[in-house]
Write a protein that holds these residues in place. Structure first.
Motif, PDB file in Angstrom:
ATOM      1  N   ARG A 215     -35.111  -4.304  23.557  1.00 47.93           N
ATOM      2  CA  ARG A 215     -34.250  -4.465  22.369  1.00 47.93           C
ATOM      3  C   ARG A 215     -33.536  -5.812  22.434  1.00 47.93           C
ATOM      4  O   ARG A 215     -32.403  -5.945  21.986  1.00 47.93           O
ATOM      5  CB  ARG A 215     -33.209  -3.331  22.310  1.00 47.93           C
ATOM      6  N   THR A 216     -34.227  -6.830  22.967  1.00 49.22           N
ATOM      7  CA  THR A 216     -33.575  -8.115  23.232  1.00 49.22           C
ATOM      8  C   THR A 216     -32.961  -8.778  22.004  1.00 49.22           C
ATOM      9  O   THR A 216     -31.826  -9.259  22.070  1.00 49.22           O
ATOM     10  CB  THR A 216     -34.548  -9.075  23.924  1.00 49.22           C
ATOM     11  N   PRO A 217     -33.654  -8.858  20.859  1.00 51.86           N
ATOM     12  CA  PRO A 217     -33.012  -9.513  19.707  1.00 51.86           C
ATOM     13  C   PRO A 217     -31.708  -8.831  19.295  1.00 51.86           C
ATOM     14  O   PRO A 217     -30.700  -9.500  19.051  1.00 51.86           O
ATOM     15  CB  PRO A 217     -34.073  -9.409  18.604  1.00 51.86           C
ATOM     16  N   TYR A 218     -31.727  -7.506  19.246  1.00 54.43           N
ATOM     17  CA  TYR A 218     -30.534  -6.759  18.853  1.00 54.43           C
ATOM     18  C   TYR A 218     -29.411  -6.966  19.864  1.00 54.43           C
ATOM     19  O   TYR A 218     -28.261  -7.253  19.499  1.00 54.43           O
ATOM     20  CB  TYR A 218     -30.875  -5.277  18.729  1.00 54.43           C
ATOM     21  N   THR A 219     -29.731  -6.811  21.149  1.00 51.51           N
ATOM     22  CA  THR A 219     -28.733  -6.952  22.195  1.00 51.51           C
ATOM     23  C   THR A 219     -28.121  -8.352  22.190  1.00 51.51           C
ATOM     24  O   THR A 219     -26.899  -8.522  22.281  1.00 51.51           O
ATOM     25  CB  THR A 219     -29.355  -6.660  23.569  1.00 51.51           C
ATOM     26  N   ALA A 220     -28.965  -9.362  22.073  1.00 56.52           N
ATOM     27  CA  ALA A 220     -28.459 -10.737  22.050  1.00 56.52           C
ATOM     28  C   ALA A 220     -27.574 -10.976  20.838  1.00 56.52           C
ATOM     29  O   ALA A 220     -26.547 -11.667  20.927  1.00 56.52           O
ATOM     30  CB  ALA A 220     -29.637 -11.718  22.063  1.00 56.52           C
ATOM     31  N   SER A 221     -27.931 -10.392  19.702  1.00 56.38           N
ATOM     32  CA  SER A 221     -27.124 -10.579  18.493  1.00 56.38           C
ATOM     33  C   SER A 221     -25.752  -9.929  18.647  1.00 56.38           C
ATOM     34  O   SER A 221     -24.740 -10.467  18.185  1.00 56.38           O
ATOM     35  CB  SER A 221     -27.852 -10.022  17.269  1.00 56.38           C
ATOM     36  N   LYS A 222     -25.696  -8.786  19.297  1.00 58.86           N
ATOM     37  CA  LYS A 222     -24.416  -8.109  19.472  1.00 58.86           C
ATOM     38  C   LYS A 222     -23.554  -8.805  20.527  1.00 58.86           C
ATOM     39  O   LYS A 222     -22.322  -8.800  20.440  1.00 58.86           O
ATOM     40  CB  LYS A 222     -24.637  -6.638  19.824  1.00 58.86           C
ATOM     41  N   MET A 223     -24.188  -9.400  21.532  1.00 57.33           N
ATOM     42  CA  MET A 223     -23.429 -10.233  22.463  1.00 57.33           C
ATOM     43  C   MET A 223     -22.814 -11.419  21.729  1.00 57.33           C
ATOM     44  O   MET A 223     -21.676 -11.815  22.004  1.00 57.33           O
ATOM     45  CB  MET A 223     -24.336 -10.717  23.591  1.00 57.33           C
ATOM     46  N   ALA A 224     -23.555 -11.960  20.776  1.00 58.94           N
ATOM     47  CA  ALA A 224     -23.034 -13.068  19.976  1.00 58.94           C
ATOM     48  C   ALA A 224     -21.821 -12.632  19.161  1.00 58.94           C
ATOM     49  O   ALA A 224     -20.852 -13.396  19.013  1.00 58.94           O
ATOM     50  CB  ALA A 224     -24.125 -13.602  19.051  1.00 58.94           C
ATOM     51  N   ILE A 225     -21.838 -11.410  18.652  1.00 61.28           N
ATOM     52  CA  ILE A 225     -20.703 -10.912  17.880  1.00 61.28           C
ATOM     53  C   ILE A 225     -19.457 -10.800  18.751  1.00 61.28           C
ATOM     54  O   ILE A 225     -18.339 -11.110  18.314  1.00 61.28           O
ATOM     55  CB  ILE A 225     -21.035  -9.541  17.258  1.00 61.28           C
ATOM     56  N   LEU A 226     -19.619 -10.389  19.997  1.00 61.86           N
ATOM     57  CA  LEU A 226     -18.474 -10.307  20.900  1.00 61.86           C
ATOM     58  C   LEU A 226     -17.866 -11.687  21.132  1.00 61.86           C
ATOM     59  O   LEU A 226     -16.639 -11.849  21.127  1.00 61.86           O
ATOM     60  CB  LEU A 226     -18.891  -9.676  22.230  1.00 61.86           C
ATOM     61  N   GLY A 227     -18.708 -12.694  21.325  1.00 59.49           N
ATOM     62  CA  GLY A 227     -18.211 -14.049  21.513  1.00 59.49           C
ATOM     63  C   GLY A 227     -17.559 -14.592  20.260  1.00 59.49           C
ATOM     64  O   GLY A 227     -16.502 -15.252  20.316  1.00 59.49           O
ATOM     65  N   LEU A 228     -18.171 -14.325  19.118  1.00 56.47           N
ATOM     66  CA  LEU A 228     -17.607 -14.770  17.841  1.00 56.47           C
ATOM     67  C   LEU A 228     -16.228 -14.154  17.633  1.00 56.47           C
ATOM     68  O   LEU A 228     -15.275 -14.841  17.231  1.00 56.47           O
ATOM     69  CB  LEU A 228     -18.560 -14.374  16.714  1.00 56.47           C
ATOM     70  N   THR A 229     -16.113 -12.864  17.920  1.00 59.59           N
ATOM     71  CA  THR A 229     -14.845 -12.156  17.719  1.00 59.59           C
ATOM     72  C   THR A 229     -13.730 -12.749  18.579  1.00 59.59           C
ATOM     73  O   THR A 229     -12.628 -13.031  18.092  1.00 59.59           O
ATOM     74  CB  THR A 229     -15.014 -10.668  18.053  1.00 59.59           C
ATOM     75  N   ALA A 230     -14.006 -12.948  19.863  1.00 57.64           N
ATOM     76  CA  ALA A 230     -12.979 -13.453  20.771  1.00 57.64           C
ATOM     77  C   ALA A 230     -12.519 -14.848  20.376  1.00 57.64           C
ATOM     78  O   ALA A 230     -11.321 -15.152  20.376  1.00 57.64           O
ATOM     79  CB  ALA A 230     -13.519 -13.450  22.200  1.00 57.64           C
TER      80      ALA A 230
END
Length: 252
Positions: free
Chosen positions: A148-163
């Motif tokens: 599920r690499t694309p999904y997982t990477a996209s959600k990691m990006a959301i965490l960074g964007l949020t912070a």
């Protein structure tokens, strides 16, 4: 529950699943809810169920022009709650079997869409000195999830964007946080379990058990629990730049 009367909440991906549950929880708490998505029929069905203080607008959050039109349509409305929920699951496959088109589609909706919506509606919040942004991330953005690499990477990006965004707009009185659900019982997870079963040769029940057994509570969370969590987060005005785990203990 928080009293959100007098506030306008904008929920993306609001035509079904988590988005509809979040919109329902916000509406129950008193907010005027604007639900956004690409499927007008689904959006209208949610609005019909909610009744007064709910309306639907079509928008493709990954498209800059579409988001700009949405913002123009809502000009004059004081959107003070933005829930970036729109997202797609993407492929269930080894990274080497993922096409560039599949990768780009996941990031276009999950990350670019969050960026475009925040870019469109944050200026009004900053100008008013108040507002709340909640980005729906995922427990998959905090722990490995093979195939599920694309999904997982996209959600990691959301965490960074949020912070990072929290530090940009926090001084203006705007909070930015993320909510990371674990597997949520519903159509999306049923699809994922079916695809994983096809890929691995296991039964759908075995694929589901292997995934759910990782959680301390031994179950998935529900859509209603996610909706309630969003309302609860809005009742904590001192929280900013945080991620709330709602995974039934999957990463405990």
């Amino acid at each position: 529950m928080s009293d959100l009367r007098g506030r306008i909440a904008l929920v993306t991906g609001g035509g079904s699943g988590l988005g509809a549950a979040i919109a329902t929880a916000l509406h129950t708490a008193g907010a005027e809810v604007v639900i956004v998505g690409r499927d007008a029929t689904r959006l209208d069905a949610v609005v019909a169920r909610l009744g007064e203080r709910a309306r639907a607008l079509t928008c493709d959050v990954s498209d800059e022009v579409s988001v700009r039109r949405l913002a123009d349509h809502l000009e004059g409305a004081e959107v003070s709650i933005l829930v970036n929920n729109a997202g797609i699951a993407g492929p269930v496959a080894a990274l080497t079997d993922v096409t560039p088109g599949e990768w780009d589609e996941v990031f276009a909706v999950n990350v670019r869409g969050t960026f475009l919506m925040a870019r469109a509606f944050l200026p009004g919040m900053v100008a008013r000195g108040a507002g709340d942004v909640i980005n729906v991330a995922s427990v998959s953005g905090k722990r490995p999830l093979a195939h599920r690499t694309p999904y997982t990477a996209s959600k990691m990006a959301i965490l960074g964007l949020t912070a990072s965004l929290a530090f940009e707009v926090g001084p203006a009185g705007v909070t930015v946080n993320s909510l990371s659900p674990g597997p949520v019982a519903g159509d999306r997870m049923s699809r994922n379990f079916r695809l994983e079963a096809e890929r691995s040769g296991r039964t759908v029940a075995q694929a589901e058990e292997a995934f759910v057994s990782r959680a301390a509570l031994g179950r998935m969370v529900t859509e209603d629990e996610v909706g309630s969590a969003v309302v609860a987060m809005l009742a904590m005005p001192g929280m900013c730049g945080a991620d709330v785990d709602l995974s039934a203990g999957m990463i405990a």
